[in-house]
Design a protein around this motif. Structure first.
Motif, PDB file in Angstrom:
ATOM      1  N   UNK A  97       0.815  -1.128  -0.056  1.00  0.00           N
ATOM      2  CA  UNK A  97       0.037   0.105  -0.034  1.00  0.00           C
ATOM      3  C   UNK A  97       0.910   1.249  -0.016  1.00  0.00           C
ATOM      4  N   UNK A  98       0.677   2.155  -1.019  1.00  0.00           N
ATOM      5  CA  UNK A  98       1.202   3.246  -0.838  1.00  0.00           C
ATOM      6  C   UNK A  98       0.328   4.485  -1.061  1.00  0.00           C
ATOM      7  N   UNK A  99       0.443   5.235  -0.140  1.00  0.00           N
ATOM      8  CA  UNK A  99      -0.515   6.421  -0.073  1.00  0.00           C
ATOM      9  C   UNK A  99       0.258   7.761  -0.008  1.00  0.00           C
ATOM     10  N   UNK A 100       0.152   8.778  -1.028  1.00  0.00           N
ATOM     11  CA  UNK A 100       0.880   9.955  -0.985  1.00  0.00           C
ATOM     12  C   UNK A 100       0.053  11.015  -1.812  1.00  0.00           C
ATOM     13  N   UNK A 101       0.638  12.308  -1.425  1.00  0.00           N
ATOM     14  CA  UNK A 101      -0.015  13.621  -1.889  1.00  0.00           C
ATOM     15  C   UNK A 101       1.040  14.118  -2.997  1.00  0.00           C
ATOM     16  N   UNK A 102       0.446  14.459  -4.224  1.00  0.00           N
ATOM     17  CA  UNK A 102       1.245  14.962  -5.240  1.00  0.00           C
ATOM     18  C   UNK A 102       1.332  16.597  -5.175  1.00  0.00           C
ATOM     19  N   UNK A 103       2.624  17.177  -5.363  1.00  0.00           N
ATOM     20  CA  UNK A 103       2.981  18.297  -5.145  1.00  0.00           C
ATOM     21  C   UNK A 103       3.350  19.207  -6.569  1.00  0.00           C
ATOM     22  N   UNK A 104       3.965  18.216  -7.522  1.00  0.00           N
ATOM     23  CA  UNK A 104       4.270  18.504  -8.899  1.00  0.00           C
ATOM     24  C   UNK A 104       3.620  17.634  -9.727  1.00  0.00           C
ATOM     25  N   UNK A 105       2.350  18.246 -10.422  1.00  0.00           N
ATOM     26  CA  UNK A 105       1.708  17.298 -11.526  1.00  0.00           C
ATOM     27  C   UNK A 105       2.390  16.812 -12.635  1.00  0.00           C
ATOM     28  N   UNK A 106       3.604  17.346 -12.963  1.00  0.00           N
ATOM     29  CA  UNK A 106       4.370  16.810 -14.210  1.00  0.00           C
ATOM     30  C   UNK A 106       5.556  15.964 -13.367  1.00  0.00           C
ATOM     31  N   UNK A 107       5.498  15.534 -12.249  1.00  0.00           N
ATOM     32  CA  UNK A 107       6.477  14.618 -11.974  1.00  0.00           C
ATOM     33  C   UNK A 107       6.132  13.125 -12.125  1.00  0.00           C
ATOM     34  N   UNK A 108       6.946  12.343 -11.954  1.00  0.00           N
ATOM     35  CA  UNK A 108       6.655  11.017 -12.161  1.00  0.00           C
ATOM     36  C   UNK A 108       5.549  10.144 -11.390  1.00  0.00           C
TER      37      UNK A 108
END
Length: 467
Positions: A97-108
Motif C-alpha cells: 500500500x502506498x498513499x501519497x500527496x502530489x505536489x508537482x503534477x508533471x513529476x513521475x
C-alpha cells in the motif's frame, strides 16, 4: 510500485536471530494455514480514510508552497509479506500500500500507476484511488492496467493517471502471490526504510512460521534507528518494523547510496520446513566456496578439451606468462558478451556463442588462465554500495562482485573480465578496501582485503597481499 525499491521479506535489528525448534511443521494440515494478524494488516480501501488524509494533505500542500522542495509526500507505505502453508505447498503473499500527496503534477509521481511483477509471481489484485483536490474520487481497477513483457520473465503493469493537479491524494494497492511446490524460497531479501521523498510512516511486516529460522544482517550504528517489534501468535511469528517522520534521501552525484547509509532491513533464511520437507541455508563461507568450485567443474566432462584448445589458440606464440595473462583477459573482455538472462550454459556453449552470465564469464577466464599455466582463483568481493560487510551473515549477496585473482610469479593482479573499461590491475572504487574471498579449490578459500589505490598510480603494477 513507485518508491518501494526492492520490496522483499526482510530483517529487523542488528544482532537479532529468530530461532525456533528444528524439525518439520507437524502442525500443517491439508487446509490453508494463515496467521491471525493478516486481516488487520490487509485492510480494504475505504473512502473515509481518504477524506481523513485530505486534511493532512492540505497541511502538507501549504508547507510545500513555502519550500517547494519535493514533488510528493508519502503519508503511508506498508508492505506485508506473509508465508502461507497449504499442506505440502508453500506460498508467499505480498501486499503493498502506498498513499501519497502530489505536489508537482508533471513529476513521475503524478503520471501513472506502475509496478513490476517478477517471474513466477501472479497478480492477485491491484488498483489505484485518485482523489483530486476538491474533485471526485476516481478508481483504477486491475482491468484498466496495461501489461508489458520484459526480460527474464518479468511483467510490467501500468495505467496513466488523468487530470492530476497539485494536492491530489493517491493510494495504490497491489497484492502479489508466489506459489512454489519446489521450495524455491528466497534465501536473501532486503527492504529500504527510507525514500526519495519525505514520508510520514513506513511500515514493513513479515509473518512466517515460528519453527523457521531467520537471521538479520548487521548494518552498523544505523540499526538503532529502526524500531522492531516481534510477536508470537501460536505457530506464527509476526515481525514488524516502523519508522515515522522519515526525511527524504537525497540522491546526488558522488553521494553515498541508500544501501551505504545502512537504512534498510536485510535478512536471510537459515532453516525452513514445509510438510515433510526441510532445507537449511549455508552456515559458513566454505559452503559458498564449494558452490564456486562446483561451478568451475560441474559443467565440464573429463574428456572435453574445449577449454584447453581455446586457451592454446588464444596464447599461441606467447611464452611469457604475463603476456598470456593479458592475451586471455583481452580475448574474454572483447569477444565474450555478458548476458543477464538466467539461462544455464556450458563453457563449450559460452565459447561458441560468446555469451554468458557474469559468473560464467568469470569462471571461463579462470579456467582459460589455468590451462595456460597462469595461477587464477575465482574471487568474490563485497560491494561498498551494499553497505557494511557482515562476516556472520553468510550469503552470496554479501560478496556480490565477481573477479579473478591471477598471479604470475610474485606478481598478483585482479581482473574483472566482464567490465570492458577496467584494465588489468585497476580496482573499481566500490571494491577498494573491501573484504574478498578467493576460492582455490574444494574446501580451500582465502580471505583478504582489496587495496585502496591512489589516483595517478600505475595500477597494472599493483601488488596484492593475500593473507
Amino acid at each position: 510500485m513507485r518508491g518501494l525499491g526492492r520490496v522483499n521479506p526482510t530483517a529487523w535489528a542488528a544482532s537479532l536471530i529468530f530461532a525456533g525448534a528444528v524439525g518439520g511443521v507437524s502442525a500443517c494440515s491439508s487446509s490453508v494455514i494463515q496467521a491471525p494478524t493478516t486481516a488487520s494488516l490487509q485492510r480494504r480501501f475505504r473512502p473515509e480514510r481518504m477524506q481523513g488524509a485530505q486534511r493532512r494533505a492540505a497541511e502538507l500542500l501549504k508547507e510545500h508552497r513555502r519550500t517547494k522542495r519535493f514533488p510528493a509526500h508519502v503519508l503511508l507505505r506498508r508492505t506485508v509479506d506473509e508465508h502461507i502453508l497449504n499442506g505440502g505447498l508453500w506460498s508467499l503473499q505480498r501486499s503493498m500500500v502506498l498513499r501519497y500527496v502530489v505536489f508537482r503534477p508533471r513529476s513521475k509521481w503524478a503520471k501513472s500507476f506502475v509496478f513490476d511483477v517478477p517471474q513466477h509471481w501472479r497478480v492477485q489484485s491491484a488498483g489505484a484511488f485518485v482523489q483530486p483536490l476538491g474533485g471526485k474520487l476516481r478508481v483504477y481497477r486491475q482491468s484498466d492496467l496495461h501489461e508489458e513483457k520484459g526480460g527474464r520473465g518479468r511483467r510490467r503493469f501500468k495505467v496513466a493517471y488523468a487530470r492530476v493537479n497539485e494536492g491530489t491524494l493517491i493510494e495504490e494497492r497491489v497484492v502479489l502471490m508466489l506459489t512454489n511446490a519446489t521450495l524455491d524460497i528466497p534465501w536473501y531479501t532486503r527492504q529500504a526504510m527510507r525514500m526519495a521523498v519525505p514520508a510520514d510512516r513506513l511500515e514493513h511486516h513479515v509473518i512466517y512460521p515460528n519453527l523457521w529460522r531467520m537471521q538479520a544482517k548487521r548494518n552498523g550504528p544505523v540499526d538503532a534507528k529502526i524500531a522492531v517489534n516481534v510477536k508470537d501468535y501460536g505457530m506464527w511469528r509476526h515481525v514488524s518494523a516502523v519508522r515515522q517522520n522519515v526525511p527524504a534521501f537525497a540522491s546526488e552525484p558522488l553521494s553515498p547510496s541508500l544501501w551505504t547509509t545502512g537504512e534498510y532491513l536485510a535478512s536471510r533464511l537459515q532453516y525452513f520446513a514445509v510438510g515433510m520437507r526441510q532445507a537449511r541455508g549455508p552456515t559458513h563461507w566454505q559452503q559458498l566456496g564449494n558452490a564456486v568450485t562446483q561451478l568451475l567443474h560441474g559443467k565440464r566432462r573429463w574428456f572435453d578439451r574445449t577449454i584447453s584448445e581455446a586457451s592454446k589458440a588464444i596464447v599461441a606464440g606467447k611464452r611469457d606468462p604475463w603476456q598470456r595473462l593479458l592475451a586471455i583477459d583481452r580475448y574474454v573482455r572483447e569477444q565474450v558478451r555478458v548476458d543477464m538472462s538466467s539461462r544455464q550454459r556450458s563453457f563449450r556453449e559460452v565459447l561458441r556463442t560468446r555469451r554468458g552470465s557474469i559468473n560464467q564469464v568469470t569462471a571461463l577466464t579462470v579456467l582459460l588462465l589455468r590451462e595456460a599455466g597462469v595461477g587464477a582463483d575465482f574471487t568474490l568481493i563485497h560491494d561498498a554500495r551494499d553497505g557494511v560487510f557482515d562476516e556472520g551473515f553468510v550469503t552470496i549477496s554479501e560478496l556480490d562482485v565477481r573477479a579473478v585473482l591471477a598471479s604470475v610469479g610474485k606478481r598478483t593482479v585482479l581482473l574483472f573480465p566482464y567490465l570492458r573499461h577496467v584494465a588489468p590491475g585497476e580496482h573499481p572504487w566500490w571494491v577498494q578496501g573491501q573484504r574478498a574471498m578467493s576460492v582455490r579449490g574444494w574446501r580451500k578459500v582465502k580471505w583478504w582485503t582489496v587495496p585502496v589505490q591512489k589516483a595517478r598510480h600505475d595500477r597494472s603494477d599493483e601488488q596484492l597481499e593475500v593473507s
